[in-house]
Design a protein around this motif. Structure first.
Motif, mmCIF file in Angstrom:
data_model
loop_
_atom_site.group_PDB
_atom_site.id
_atom_site.type_symbol
_atom_site.label_atom_id
_atom_site.label_comp_id
_atom_site.label_asym_id
_atom_site.label_seq_id
_atom_site.Cartn_x
_atom_site.Cartn_y
_atom_site.Cartn_z
ATOM 1 N N ALA A 29 -8.788 2.533 -12.635
ATOM 2 C CA ALA A 29 -9.743 3.764 -13.128
ATOM 3 C C ALA A 29 -11.354 3.397 -13.084
ATOM 4 C CB ALA A 29 -9.348 4.106 -14.427
ATOM 5 N N ALA A 30 -11.676 2.537 -13.460
ATOM 6 C CA ALA A 30 -13.091 1.840 -13.604
ATOM 7 C C ALA A 30 -13.429 1.993 -11.965
ATOM 8 C CB ALA A 30 -13.401 0.695 -14.169
ATOM 9 N N ASN A 31 -12.592 1.518 -11.078
ATOM 10 C CA ASN A 31 -13.276 1.531 -9.731
ATOM 11 C C ASN A 31 -13.185 2.834 -9.186
ATOM 12 O OD1 ASN A 31 -13.789 -1.166 -9.597
ATOM 13 N ND2 ASN A 31 -11.573 -1.658 -8.973
ATOM 14 N N MET A 32 -12.128 3.798 -9.298
ATOM 15 C CA MET A 32 -12.326 5.095 -9.168
ATOM 16 C C MET A 32 -13.627 5.819 -9.712
ATOM 17 S SD MET A 32 -8.625 6.591 -9.127
ATOM 18 C CE MET A 32 -7.233 5.528 -8.505
ATOM 19 N N LEU B 96 -8.459 0.277 -2.392
ATOM 20 C CA LEU B 96 -7.534 1.442 -2.515
ATOM 21 C C LEU B 96 -7.969 2.288 -3.732
ATOM 22 C CD1 LEU B 96 -4.853 2.693 -1.918
ATOM 23 C CD2 LEU B 96 -3.877 0.918 -3.347
ATOM 24 N N PRO B 97 -8.202 1.880 -4.864
ATOM 25 C CA PRO B 97 -8.747 2.959 -6.067
ATOM 26 C C PRO B 97 -9.920 3.688 -5.548
ATOM 27 C CG PRO B 97 -8.399 0.737 -7.042
ATOM 28 C CD PRO B 97 -8.235 0.490 -5.641
ATOM 29 N N ALA B 98 -10.913 3.136 -4.606
ATOM 30 C CA ALA B 98 -11.998 3.837 -4.213
ATOM 31 C C ALA B 98 -11.484 5.010 -3.052
ATOM 32 C CB ALA B 98 -13.166 2.937 -3.595
ATOM 33 N N ALA B 99 -10.674 4.413 -2.267
ATOM 34 C CA ALA B 99 -10.107 5.494 -1.329
ATOM 35 C C ALA B 99 -9.521 6.591 -1.829
ATOM 36 C CB ALA B 99 -9.220 4.600 -0.306
ATOM 37 N N ILE B 100 -8.431 6.312 -2.903
ATOM 38 C CA ILE B 100 -7.873 7.725 -3.630
ATOM 39 C C ILE B 100 -8.749 8.548 -4.229
ATOM 40 C CG2 ILE B 100 -6.441 7.998 -5.472
ATOM 41 C CD1 ILE B 100 -5.081 5.333 -5.027
ATOM 42 N N GLU C 227 -1.511 1.226 -7.443
ATOM 43 C CA GLU C 227 -2.212 2.421 -7.461
ATOM 44 C C GLU C 227 -1.671 3.175 -6.357
ATOM 45 O OE1 GLU C 227 -3.676 3.485 -9.804
ATOM 46 O OE2 GLU C 227 -3.832 1.576 -10.839
ATOM 47 N N LEU C 228 -0.868 2.742 -5.428
ATOM 48 C CA LEU C 228 0.174 3.485 -4.592
ATOM 49 C C LEU C 228 0.643 4.826 -5.264
ATOM 50 C CD1 LEU C 228 1.626 1.560 -1.589
ATOM 51 C CD2 LEU C 228 0.053 3.593 -1.323
ATOM 52 N N ALA C 229 1.212 4.275 -6.371
ATOM 53 C CA ALA C 229 1.896 5.480 -7.333
ATOM 54 C C ALA C 229 0.939 6.673 -7.736
ATOM 55 C CB ALA C 229 2.586 4.749 -8.672
ATOM 56 N N THR C 230 -0.235 6.143 -8.014
ATOM 57 C CA THR C 230 -1.396 7.297 -8.267
ATOM 58 C C THR C 230 -1.667 8.079 -7.336
ATOM 59 O OG1 THR C 230 -2.341 5.477 -9.791
ATOM 60 C CG2 THR C 230 -3.734 7.414 -9.125
#
Length: 554
Positions: A60-63, A426-430, A456-459
Protein backbone atom coordinates in the motif's frame (compact mmCIF):
# COMPACT_ATOMS: atom_id res chain seq x y z
CA UNK A 1 -29.57 14.29 12.78
CA UNK A 2 -26.99 12.53 10.58
CA UNK A 3 -25.42 9.22 11.62
CA UNK A 4 -26.82 9.85 15.09
CA UNK A 5 -25.20 13.30 15.30
CA UNK A 6 -26.66 16.82 15.08
CA UNK A 7 -26.67 18.16 11.52
CA UNK A 8 -23.75 20.50 12.20
CA UNK A 9 -21.56 17.82 13.76
CA UNK A 10 -19.38 15.09 12.25
CA UNK A 11 -17.11 12.46 13.66
CA UNK A 12 -13.36 12.71 13.21
CA UNK A 13 -13.28 10.22 10.37
CA UNK A 14 -15.65 12.31 8.27
CA UNK A 15 -13.77 15.51 9.03
CA UNK A 16 -10.55 13.84 7.90
CA UNK A 17 -11.97 12.41 4.68
CA UNK A 18 -13.49 15.77 3.78
CA UNK A 19 -10.08 17.39 4.30
CA UNK A 20 -8.63 14.85 1.86
CA UNK A 21 -11.36 15.53 -0.68
CA UNK A 22 -10.84 19.29 -0.42
CA UNK A 23 -7.16 18.78 -1.22
CA UNK A 24 -7.90 16.85 -4.38
CA UNK A 25 -7.39 13.27 -3.19
CA UNK A 26 -9.00 10.76 -5.55
CA UNK A 27 -7.34 7.51 -4.40
CA UNK A 28 -6.26 6.00 -1.09
CA UNK A 29 -4.30 2.78 -0.62
CA UNK A 30 -4.80 0.81 2.56
CA UNK A 31 -4.99 -2.35 4.57
CA UNK A 32 -8.05 -1.86 6.82
CA UNK A 33 -7.70 -1.76 10.58
CA UNK A 34 -10.13 -1.32 13.46
CA UNK A 35 -8.05 1.63 14.65
CA UNK A 36 -9.45 3.86 11.89
CA UNK A 37 -12.94 2.47 11.29
CA UNK A 38 -14.56 5.95 11.15
CA UNK A 39 -12.32 6.80 8.19
CA UNK A 40 -13.34 3.63 6.34
CA UNK A 41 -16.99 4.42 7.04
CA UNK A 42 -16.60 7.96 5.70
CA UNK A 43 -14.89 6.65 2.55
CA UNK A 44 -17.97 4.46 1.97
CA UNK A 45 -19.99 7.62 1.34
CA UNK A 46 -17.34 9.55 -0.62
CA UNK A 47 -17.81 8.72 -4.29
CA UNK A 48 -14.91 10.86 -5.50
CA UNK A 49 -12.25 8.83 -3.67
CA UNK A 50 -11.39 5.29 -4.73
CA UNK A 51 -10.22 2.96 -1.97
CA UNK A 52 -7.67 0.36 -3.06
CA UNK A 53 -7.22 -2.43 -0.52
CA UNK A 54 -3.87 -4.19 -0.81
CA UNK A 55 -2.76 -7.47 0.76
CA UNK A 56 0.24 -6.01 2.61
CA UNK A 57 0.85 -2.58 4.12
CA UNK A 58 4.24 -2.35 2.44
CA UNK A 59 2.53 -2.70 -0.92
CA UNK A 60 0.00 0.00 0.00
CA UNK A 61 2.82 2.41 0.87
CA UNK A 62 4.67 1.56 -2.36
CA UNK A 63 1.50 2.21 -4.37
CA UNK A 64 1.14 5.58 -2.66
CA UNK A 65 4.75 6.39 -3.58
CA UNK A 66 4.10 5.39 -7.20
CA UNK A 67 0.99 7.60 -7.27
CA UNK A 68 3.11 10.51 -6.04
CA UNK A 69 5.66 9.91 -8.79
CA UNK A 70 2.96 9.68 -11.46
CA UNK A 71 0.92 12.73 -10.44
CA UNK A 72 3.19 15.02 -8.43
CA UNK A 73 0.52 15.02 -5.71
CA UNK A 74 0.81 13.23 -2.37
CA UNK A 75 -0.01 9.54 -2.49
CA UNK A 76 -2.31 8.68 0.44
CA UNK A 77 -1.88 5.53 2.50
CA UNK A 78 -3.82 4.31 5.54
CA UNK A 79 -2.61 1.52 7.82
CA UNK A 80 -3.42 0.34 11.29
CA UNK A 81 -1.26 0.88 14.33
CA UNK A 82 1.75 -1.20 15.36
CA UNK A 83 2.43 -3.98 12.82
CA UNK A 84 0.62 -2.06 10.08
CA UNK A 85 2.92 0.90 10.59
CA UNK A 86 6.10 -1.17 10.70
CA UNK A 87 5.13 -2.91 7.45
CA UNK A 88 4.46 0.45 5.77
CA UNK A 89 7.82 1.89 6.86
CA UNK A 90 9.42 0.44 3.73
CA UNK A 91 7.38 2.77 1.53
CA UNK A 92 8.11 5.77 3.74
CA UNK A 93 11.84 5.21 3.32
CA UNK A 94 11.40 4.92 -0.45
CA UNK A 95 9.45 8.17 -0.56
CA UNK A 96 12.13 9.89 1.51
CA UNK A 97 15.07 8.87 -0.69
CA UNK A 98 13.05 9.32 -3.89
CA UNK A 99 11.73 12.76 -2.81
CA UNK A 100 8.15 11.63 -3.41
CA UNK A 101 5.19 13.45 -1.83
CA UNK A 102 3.27 10.99 0.33
CA UNK A 103 1.13 11.05 3.47
CA UNK A 104 0.89 7.97 5.66
CA UNK A 105 -2.03 7.98 8.08
CA UNK A 106 -1.69 5.49 10.95
CA UNK A 107 -4.30 4.42 13.46
CA UNK A 108 -3.28 5.02 17.06
CA UNK A 109 -4.47 3.96 20.50
CA UNK A 110 -6.84 6.16 22.50
CA UNK A 111 -5.16 9.29 23.80
CA UNK A 112 -5.94 8.14 27.34
CA UNK A 113 -3.87 5.01 26.81
CA UNK A 114 -0.76 6.70 25.40
CA UNK A 115 2.49 6.01 27.22
CA UNK A 116 1.29 2.71 28.73
CA UNK A 117 2.53 0.49 25.89
CA UNK A 118 -1.08 -0.25 25.07
CA UNK A 119 -2.04 -2.82 22.44
CA UNK A 120 -0.02 -2.06 19.28
CA UNK A 121 1.10 1.33 20.62
CA UNK A 122 4.17 2.95 19.05
CA UNK A 123 5.64 6.41 19.43
CA UNK A 124 5.58 7.36 15.75
CA UNK A 125 7.63 10.48 16.28
CA UNK A 126 10.54 8.32 17.41
CA UNK A 127 9.91 5.62 14.83
CA UNK A 128 9.67 7.87 11.76
CA UNK A 129 11.49 10.97 12.99
CA UNK A 130 14.60 10.44 10.87
CA UNK A 131 12.74 9.24 7.77
CA UNK A 132 9.64 11.41 7.34
CA UNK A 133 9.74 15.14 6.68
CA UNK A 134 7.25 15.64 9.51
CA UNK A 135 5.50 13.38 12.01
CA UNK A 136 2.35 14.55 13.78
CA UNK A 137 -0.29 13.12 16.07
CA UNK A 138 -3.75 14.69 16.12
CA UNK A 139 -4.89 15.24 19.69
CA UNK A 140 -8.24 16.97 19.13
CA UNK A 141 -10.91 16.69 16.45
CA UNK A 142 -10.86 20.46 15.93
CA UNK A 143 -7.25 20.27 14.69
CA UNK A 144 -7.85 17.68 11.95
CA UNK A 145 -8.26 20.22 9.09
CA UNK A 146 -5.25 22.21 10.30
CA UNK A 147 -2.91 19.22 10.56
CA UNK A 148 -4.07 17.65 7.29
CA UNK A 149 -3.49 20.96 5.51
CA UNK A 150 -0.01 21.21 7.00
CA UNK A 151 0.70 17.59 6.00
CA UNK A 152 -0.05 18.44 2.36
CA UNK A 153 2.02 21.59 2.56
CA UNK A 154 5.05 19.84 4.05
CA UNK A 155 4.84 16.87 1.66
CA UNK A 156 4.81 19.18 -1.38
CA UNK A 157 7.06 22.07 -0.34
CA UNK A 158 10.75 22.34 -1.15
CA UNK A 159 12.12 18.84 -1.59
CA UNK A 160 8.94 16.70 -1.63
CA UNK A 161 8.75 13.77 0.74
CA UNK A 162 6.69 11.68 3.15
CA UNK A 163 4.66 12.89 6.10
CA UNK A 164 3.28 10.62 8.83
CA UNK A 165 0.10 11.47 10.76
CA UNK A 166 -1.07 9.36 13.70
CA UNK A 167 -4.82 9.17 14.35
CA UNK A 168 -5.84 8.29 17.93
CA UNK A 169 -8.98 6.18 17.92
CA UNK A 170 -10.97 8.43 20.26
CA UNK A 171 -10.25 11.46 18.03
CA UNK A 172 -11.71 9.64 15.01
CA UNK A 173 -14.77 8.40 16.91
CA UNK A 174 -15.25 11.74 18.63
CA UNK A 175 -17.62 14.33 17.16
CA UNK A 176 -17.91 18.06 16.91
CA UNK A 177 -18.78 21.05 14.72
CA UNK A 178 -15.53 21.47 12.83
CA UNK A 179 -15.02 23.96 10.02
CA UNK A 180 -13.25 22.80 6.86
CA UNK A 181 -10.35 24.79 5.41
CA UNK A 182 -9.55 25.53 1.74
CA UNK A 183 -6.97 23.46 -0.16
CA UNK A 184 -3.32 24.29 0.42
CA UNK A 185 -1.30 26.43 -1.97
CA UNK A 186 2.40 25.71 -2.36
CA UNK A 187 5.02 28.44 -2.70
CA UNK A 188 7.84 27.69 -5.14
CA UNK A 189 11.21 29.40 -5.23
CA UNK A 190 12.30 30.91 -8.54
CA UNK A 191 15.85 31.69 -9.69
CA UNK A 192 16.97 35.29 -9.48
CA UNK A 193 17.85 37.10 -12.68
CA UNK A 194 21.38 37.72 -11.41
CA UNK A 195 21.86 34.00 -10.79
CA UNK A 196 20.71 33.15 -14.31
CA UNK A 197 23.09 35.72 -15.78
CA UNK A 198 25.98 34.22 -13.80
CA UNK A 199 24.94 30.73 -14.88
CA UNK A 200 25.09 31.72 -18.53
CA UNK A 201 28.46 33.38 -18.06
CA UNK A 202 29.92 30.29 -16.42
CA UNK A 203 28.47 28.09 -19.14
CA UNK A 204 29.93 30.27 -21.90
CA UNK A 205 33.40 29.72 -20.44
CA UNK A 206 33.09 25.93 -20.42
CA UNK A 207 34.53 23.53 -22.97
CA UNK A 208 33.22 20.23 -21.61
CA UNK A 209 29.92 20.93 -19.84
CA UNK A 210 27.46 18.27 -18.70
CA UNK A 211 23.87 18.76 -17.57
CA UNK A 212 22.63 16.32 -14.93
CA UNK A 213 18.85 16.19 -14.40
CA UNK A 214 17.19 14.38 -11.54
CA UNK A 215 15.09 14.61 -8.43
CA UNK A 216 11.34 15.09 -8.29
CA UNK A 217 8.97 18.00 -8.84
CA UNK A 218 9.14 17.80 -12.64
CA UNK A 219 6.04 17.97 -14.81
CA UNK A 220 5.60 17.68 -18.58
CA UNK A 221 5.97 21.45 -19.10
CA UNK A 222 9.20 21.56 -17.08
CA UNK A 223 10.63 18.62 -19.03
CA UNK A 224 9.70 20.32 -22.31
CA UNK A 225 11.42 23.54 -21.17
CA UNK A 226 14.52 21.51 -20.27
CA UNK A 227 14.58 20.08 -23.80
CA UNK A 228 14.44 23.59 -25.28
CA UNK A 229 17.33 24.78 -23.12
CA UNK A 230 19.55 21.79 -23.85
CA UNK A 231 18.78 21.86 -27.58
CA UNK A 232 19.37 25.58 -27.97
CA UNK A 233 22.96 25.32 -26.74
CA UNK A 234 23.64 21.75 -27.93
CA UNK A 235 24.40 20.47 -24.41
CA UNK A 236 24.85 16.83 -23.36
CA UNK A 237 22.46 15.69 -20.63
CA UNK A 238 22.71 12.74 -18.25
CA UNK A 239 20.00 11.53 -15.88
CA UNK A 240 20.66 10.83 -12.23
CA UNK A 241 19.92 7.38 -10.80
CA UNK A 242 16.52 6.09 -11.93
CA UNK A 243 15.41 9.44 -13.39
CA UNK A 244 15.90 8.46 -17.04
CA UNK A 245 12.33 9.39 -17.97
CA UNK A 246 12.98 13.12 -17.53
CA UNK A 247 14.46 13.37 -21.02
CA UNK A 248 13.75 11.40 -24.21
CA UNK A 249 16.56 8.85 -24.37
CA UNK A 250 16.35 8.87 -28.18
CA UNK A 251 17.26 12.56 -28.32
CA UNK A 252 20.80 13.17 -29.56
CA UNK A 253 21.59 15.20 -26.43
CA UNK A 254 20.82 12.39 -23.98
CA UNK A 255 24.00 10.58 -22.87
CA UNK A 256 22.96 8.02 -20.24
CA UNK A 257 22.23 7.51 -16.57
CA UNK A 258 24.42 8.05 -13.53
CA UNK A 259 23.70 5.26 -11.09
CA UNK A 260 24.23 1.59 -10.45
CA UNK A 261 25.56 0.02 -13.63
CA UNK A 262 26.78 3.37 -14.99
CA UNK A 263 28.69 3.18 -18.24
CA UNK A 264 32.42 3.34 -17.41
CA UNK A 265 32.86 5.76 -20.29
CA UNK A 266 30.15 8.08 -18.96
CA UNK A 267 31.78 7.98 -15.53
CA UNK A 268 35.01 9.10 -17.20
CA UNK A 269 33.15 11.90 -18.96
CA UNK A 270 31.82 13.22 -15.64
CA UNK A 271 35.37 13.32 -14.30
CA UNK A 272 36.58 15.04 -17.48
CA UNK A 273 33.81 17.66 -17.47
CA UNK A 274 34.86 21.18 -16.59
CA UNK A 275 31.33 22.27 -15.66
CA UNK A 276 28.39 20.36 -14.17
CA UNK A 277 24.94 21.92 -14.28
CA UNK A 278 22.98 19.78 -11.82
CA UNK A 279 19.23 20.38 -11.90
CA UNK A 280 17.11 18.74 -9.20
CA UNK A 281 19.48 15.89 -8.40
CA UNK A 282 21.18 15.56 -5.02
CA UNK A 283 24.18 13.72 -6.52
CA UNK A 284 23.88 11.07 -3.85
CA UNK A 285 26.01 7.97 -3.38
CA UNK A 286 24.57 6.06 -6.36
CA UNK A 287 24.67 8.95 -8.84
CA UNK A 288 28.19 9.99 -7.83
CA UNK A 289 29.62 6.44 -7.72
CA UNK A 290 30.33 6.69 -4.02
CA UNK A 291 31.16 10.42 -4.11
CA UNK A 292 34.06 9.80 -6.52
CA UNK A 293 32.73 11.32 -9.76
CA UNK A 294 32.08 14.57 -7.92
CA UNK A 295 34.28 15.02 -4.89
CA UNK A 296 33.15 16.43 -1.56
CA UNK A 297 33.40 19.06 -0.33
CA UNK A 298 35.21 20.81 -3.18
CA UNK A 299 34.38 19.42 -6.64
CA UNK A 300 37.05 19.56 -9.33
CA UNK A 301 34.40 20.70 -11.81
CA UNK A 302 32.67 24.06 -11.76
CA UNK A 303 29.39 23.10 -10.08
CA UNK A 304 26.13 24.92 -10.67
CA UNK A 305 23.57 23.26 -8.42
CA UNK A 306 19.85 23.99 -8.74
CA UNK A 307 17.63 22.40 -6.10
CA UNK A 308 14.21 23.01 -4.58
CA UNK A 309 15.51 22.62 -1.02
CA UNK A 310 17.91 25.34 0.17
CA UNK A 311 19.25 22.95 2.83
CA UNK A 312 20.47 20.59 0.09
CA UNK A 313 22.64 23.28 -1.49
CA UNK A 314 26.08 23.06 0.07
CA UNK A 315 25.18 20.07 2.24
CA UNK A 316 27.61 17.66 0.54
CA UNK A 317 29.26 19.74 -2.18
CA UNK A 318 30.26 23.39 -2.24
CA UNK A 319 28.76 24.68 -5.50
CA UNK A 320 30.30 27.52 -7.45
CA UNK A 321 26.76 28.78 -7.97
CA UNK A 322 23.91 27.50 -5.76
CA UNK A 323 20.37 28.29 -6.95
CA UNK A 324 17.28 27.54 -4.89
CA UNK A 325 14.38 26.97 -7.27
CA UNK A 326 11.55 24.60 -8.06
CA UNK A 327 11.97 22.48 -11.15
CA UNK A 328 9.21 24.17 -13.14
CA UNK A 329 10.59 27.61 -12.30
CA UNK A 330 14.20 26.62 -13.00
CA UNK A 331 13.41 24.95 -16.32
CA UNK A 332 11.33 27.90 -17.48
CA UNK A 333 14.13 30.30 -16.64
CA UNK A 334 16.73 28.14 -18.41
CA UNK A 335 14.58 27.94 -21.52
CA UNK A 336 14.56 31.73 -21.80
CA UNK A 337 18.34 32.12 -21.62
CA UNK A 338 20.02 33.31 -24.77
CA UNK A 339 21.73 30.31 -26.41
CA UNK A 340 25.51 30.07 -26.41
CA UNK A 341 26.56 30.96 -29.95
CA UNK A 342 29.00 28.53 -31.57
CA UNK A 343 29.65 26.58 -28.35
CA UNK A 344 33.08 25.00 -27.93
CA UNK A 345 31.56 21.68 -26.90
CA UNK A 346 29.72 20.53 -30.06
CA UNK A 347 32.19 17.69 -30.70
CA UNK A 348 32.10 16.80 -26.98
CA UNK A 349 28.31 16.43 -27.13
CA UNK A 350 28.49 14.17 -30.18
CA UNK A 351 31.21 12.04 -28.63
CA UNK A 352 29.39 11.53 -25.32
CA UNK A 353 26.21 10.63 -27.20
CA UNK A 354 28.13 8.10 -29.30
CA UNK A 355 29.43 6.55 -26.07
CA UNK A 356 25.83 6.15 -24.89
CA UNK A 357 24.60 4.60 -28.11
CA UNK A 358 27.35 1.99 -28.00
CA UNK A 359 26.69 1.19 -24.34
CA UNK A 360 22.88 1.00 -24.67
CA UNK A 361 22.84 -1.20 -27.77
CA UNK A 362 22.38 -4.87 -26.77
CA UNK A 363 25.53 -6.83 -27.58
CA UNK A 364 25.54 -10.37 -28.99
CA UNK A 365 24.79 -12.99 -26.36
CA UNK A 366 27.69 -14.82 -24.76
CA UNK A 367 28.31 -18.07 -26.64
CA UNK A 368 27.78 -20.09 -23.44
CA UNK A 369 24.58 -18.28 -22.41
CA UNK A 370 21.88 -20.69 -21.27
CA UNK A 371 18.27 -19.57 -21.40
CA UNK A 372 16.87 -16.17 -22.27
CA UNK A 373 19.10 -13.25 -23.27
CA UNK A 374 17.75 -10.45 -21.10
CA UNK A 375 19.50 -7.77 -23.16
CA UNK A 376 17.62 -8.94 -26.26
CA UNK A 377 14.30 -8.93 -24.37
CA UNK A 378 14.78 -5.43 -22.96
CA UNK A 379 15.98 -4.12 -26.30
CA UNK A 380 12.94 -5.58 -28.04
CA UNK A 381 10.59 -3.99 -25.51
CA UNK A 382 12.36 -0.67 -25.94
CA UNK A 383 11.61 -0.75 -29.66
CA UNK A 384 8.08 -2.15 -29.31
CA UNK A 385 6.35 -0.53 -26.35
CA UNK A 386 4.34 2.69 -26.88
CA UNK A 387 6.03 5.94 -25.91
CA UNK A 388 3.69 6.35 -22.94
CA UNK A 389 4.23 2.83 -21.56
CA UNK A 390 5.10 2.75 -17.86
CA UNK A 391 7.99 0.52 -16.80
CA UNK A 392 8.31 -0.39 -13.11
CA UNK A 393 10.97 -2.35 -11.29
CA UNK A 394 12.25 -3.07 -7.82
CA UNK A 395 15.85 -3.92 -6.94
CA UNK A 396 18.31 -6.54 -8.09
CA UNK A 397 20.91 -7.11 -10.77
CA UNK A 398 18.18 -7.63 -13.39
CA UNK A 399 17.58 -3.88 -13.23
CA UNK A 400 21.03 -3.22 -14.71
CA UNK A 401 19.75 -4.62 -18.01
CA UNK A 402 16.59 -2.47 -17.82
CA UNK A 403 18.38 0.80 -17.09
CA UNK A 404 21.04 0.12 -19.68
CA UNK A 405 19.05 -1.14 -22.67
CA UNK A 406 15.55 0.37 -22.29
CA UNK A 407 15.15 3.87 -23.72
CA UNK A 408 12.57 5.93 -21.85
CA UNK A 409 10.73 8.52 -23.88
CA UNK A 410 8.27 10.47 -21.72
CA UNK A 411 8.06 11.89 -18.20
CA UNK A 412 6.51 9.77 -15.44
CA UNK A 413 7.08 6.47 -17.24
CA UNK A 414 9.86 5.12 -14.99
CA UNK A 415 8.81 3.82 -11.57
CA UNK A 416 11.92 2.65 -9.77
CA UNK A 417 13.07 3.11 -6.16
CA UNK A 418 16.33 4.98 -5.69
CA UNK A 419 16.65 3.42 -2.23
CA UNK A 420 16.96 -0.05 -3.77
CA UNK A 421 13.78 -1.48 -2.25
CA UNK A 422 13.08 -5.03 -3.39
CA UNK A 423 9.45 -5.75 -4.21
CA UNK A 424 8.61 -2.20 -5.29
CA UNK A 425 7.89 -2.97 -8.94
CA UNK A 426 4.63 -4.94 -8.72
CA UNK A 427 2.76 -2.58 -6.35
CA UNK A 428 4.01 0.40 -8.36
CA UNK A 429 2.89 -1.16 -11.63
CA UNK A 430 -0.57 -1.87 -10.22
CA UNK A 431 -0.90 1.76 -9.08
CA UNK A 432 0.16 2.92 -12.55
CA UNK A 433 -2.34 0.67 -14.34
CA UNK A 434 -5.17 1.81 -12.09
CA UNK A 435 -4.19 5.41 -12.73
CA UNK A 436 -3.77 4.93 -16.50
CA UNK A 437 -5.85 1.89 -17.49
CA UNK A 438 -5.45 2.49 -21.24
CA UNK A 439 -1.64 2.53 -21.10
CA UNK A 440 0.73 -0.43 -21.25
CA UNK A 441 2.33 -1.09 -17.86
CA UNK A 442 5.24 -3.51 -17.54
CA UNK A 443 6.77 -4.68 -14.28
CA UNK A 444 10.28 -6.13 -14.30
CA UNK A 445 11.08 -8.28 -11.28
CA UNK A 446 13.72 -10.77 -10.26
CA UNK A 447 12.68 -13.99 -8.59
CA UNK A 448 13.76 -12.70 -5.18
CA UNK A 449 12.25 -9.27 -5.83
CA UNK A 450 8.89 -10.67 -6.94
CA UNK A 451 8.57 -12.87 -3.87
CA UNK A 452 8.55 -9.82 -1.58
CA UNK A 453 4.95 -9.01 -2.60
CA UNK A 454 3.62 -11.85 -4.80
CA UNK A 455 0.26 -11.65 -3.04
CA UNK A 456 -0.40 -8.32 -4.75
CA UNK A 457 -1.36 -10.31 -7.83
CA UNK A 458 -4.63 -10.76 -5.93
CA UNK A 459 -4.96 -6.97 -5.71
CA UNK A 460 -4.31 -6.65 -9.44
CA UNK A 461 -6.94 -9.27 -10.23
CA UNK A 462 -9.48 -7.77 -7.84
CA UNK A 463 -9.26 -4.29 -9.36
CA UNK A 464 -8.68 -5.34 -12.97
CA UNK A 465 -5.13 -3.95 -13.24
CA UNK A 466 -3.88 -5.83 -16.30
CA UNK A 467 -0.16 -5.32 -15.79
CA UNK A 468 2.42 -7.50 -17.52
CA UNK A 469 5.10 -8.90 -15.20
CA UNK A 470 8.40 -9.94 -16.73
CA UNK A 471 9.91 -12.17 -14.04
CA UNK A 472 13.63 -12.90 -14.40
CA UNK A 473 14.27 -16.23 -12.68
CA UNK A 474 17.91 -17.12 -12.09
CA UNK A 475 17.37 -19.02 -8.85
CA UNK A 476 19.37 -16.71 -6.63
CA UNK A 477 19.72 -13.28 -5.08
CA UNK A 478 21.94 -12.01 -7.87
CA UNK A 479 23.16 -8.70 -6.45
CA UNK A 480 24.34 -10.25 -3.20
CA UNK A 481 25.83 -13.18 -5.11
CA UNK A 482 27.81 -10.70 -7.24
CA UNK A 483 29.19 -8.89 -4.18
CA UNK A 484 29.87 -12.24 -2.53
CA UNK A 485 31.94 -13.39 -5.49
CA UNK A 486 33.96 -10.17 -5.35
CA UNK A 487 34.66 -10.36 -1.61
CA UNK A 488 34.66 -14.14 -1.01
CA UNK A 489 35.21 -15.91 -4.35
CA UNK A 490 33.57 -19.31 -4.66
CA UNK A 491 32.03 -19.19 -1.18
CA UNK A 492 28.28 -19.17 -1.81
CA UNK A 493 26.28 -18.44 1.34
CA UNK A 494 22.57 -17.61 1.74
CA UNK A 495 22.02 -16.51 -1.86
CA UNK A 496 20.52 -19.62 -3.48
CA UNK A 497 16.72 -19.63 -3.87
CA UNK A 498 14.28 -22.51 -4.11
CA UNK A 499 11.36 -20.97 -5.93
CA UNK A 500 7.73 -21.96 -6.43
CA UNK A 501 6.28 -22.77 -9.84
CA UNK A 502 5.71 -19.14 -10.80
CA UNK A 503 3.37 -20.01 -13.67
CA UNK A 504 1.15 -22.14 -11.44
CA UNK A 505 1.28 -19.51 -8.68
CA UNK A 506 0.17 -16.70 -11.00
CA UNK A 507 -2.60 -18.81 -12.49
CA UNK A 508 -3.85 -19.62 -8.99
CA UNK A 509 -4.46 -15.90 -8.52
CA UNK A 510 -6.41 -15.75 -11.79
CA UNK A 511 -3.62 -14.27 -13.89
CA UNK A 512 -2.42 -15.31 -17.32
CA UNK A 513 1.03 -16.91 -17.06
CA UNK A 514 3.59 -18.72 -19.17
CA UNK A 515 7.26 -19.64 -19.10
CA UNK A 516 9.81 -18.60 -21.74
CA UNK A 517 13.07 -20.51 -22.14
CA UNK A 518 14.31 -19.02 -25.44
CA UNK A 519 14.69 -15.36 -26.38
CA UNK A 520 12.99 -15.96 -29.73
CA UNK A 521 9.79 -17.00 -27.96
CA UNK A 522 9.41 -13.81 -25.95
CA UNK A 523 7.67 -11.52 -28.51
CA UNK A 524 4.81 -13.96 -29.03
CA UNK A 525 4.50 -14.57 -25.30
CA UNK A 526 4.38 -10.83 -24.63
CA UNK A 527 1.67 -10.38 -27.27
CA UNK A 528 -0.46 -13.07 -25.60
CA UNK A 529 0.10 -11.52 -22.19
CA UNK A 530 -0.85 -8.05 -23.44
CA UNK A 531 -4.05 -9.35 -25.02
CA UNK A 532 -5.10 -11.51 -22.05
CA UNK A 533 -7.22 -8.78 -20.47
CA UNK A 534 -6.06 -9.83 -16.98
CA UNK A 535 -2.81 -9.46 -15.08
CA UNK A 536 -0.13 -11.52 -16.77
CA UNK A 537 3.20 -13.03 -15.76
CA UNK A 538 5.97 -14.12 -18.13
CA UNK A 539 8.69 -16.13 -16.39
CA UNK A 540 12.05 -15.82 -18.12
CA UNK A 541 14.46 -18.69 -17.48
CA UNK A 542 17.72 -16.80 -17.05
CA UNK A 543 21.31 -17.98 -16.92
CA UNK A 544 22.52 -17.71 -13.28
CA UNK A 545 26.09 -17.38 -14.48
CA UNK A 546 25.28 -14.16 -16.40
CA UNK A 547 25.47 -11.93 -13.34
CA UNK A 548 25.54 -8.60 -15.28
CA UNK A 549 25.35 -7.76 -18.99
CA UNK A 550 29.14 -7.96 -19.26
CA UNK A 551 30.17 -10.33 -16.42
CA UNK A 552 29.77 -14.08 -15.97
CA UNK A 553 30.41 -16.25 -12.94
CA UNK A 554 32.84 -19.14 -13.30
Amino acid sequence: MRNGLPANERNGGRVLVEALRVNGVDTVYCVPGESYLPVLDALHDTSGIQTIVTRHEGAAANMADAYGKLTGRPGICFVTRGPGATHAANGVHTAREDSTPMILFIGQVDTGFLGREAFQEIDYGQMFGSVAKWVAQIDRIERIPEIVARAFSVALSGRPGPVVVALPEDVLFGSGAVADVPPVRIARAAPAAADMAELRALLAQARRPLVVAGGSGWDAAACAALVRFVTASDLPLAASFRRQDLFDNRDRHYVGQLGLGVSPRLADRVREADLLLVIGARLGEASSSGYTLVESPEPRQTLIHIHADPQELGRVYRPTLPINAGMAQAAAALATLAPIEEPAWRDWTREVRADYERHSTPPPAHPELAGVDLAEVVGWLGKTLPDDAVVANGAGNYTVWVHRFFRYRRPATELAPTNGAMGYGLPAAIAAKLRHPARTVVCFAGDGCFMMYPQELATAVQYGAAVVIVLVNNGMLGTIRMHQEREYPGRISATRLVNPDFVALARAFGAHAERVERSADFPAAFARASEAGVPALIELCADPRQITPQARLD
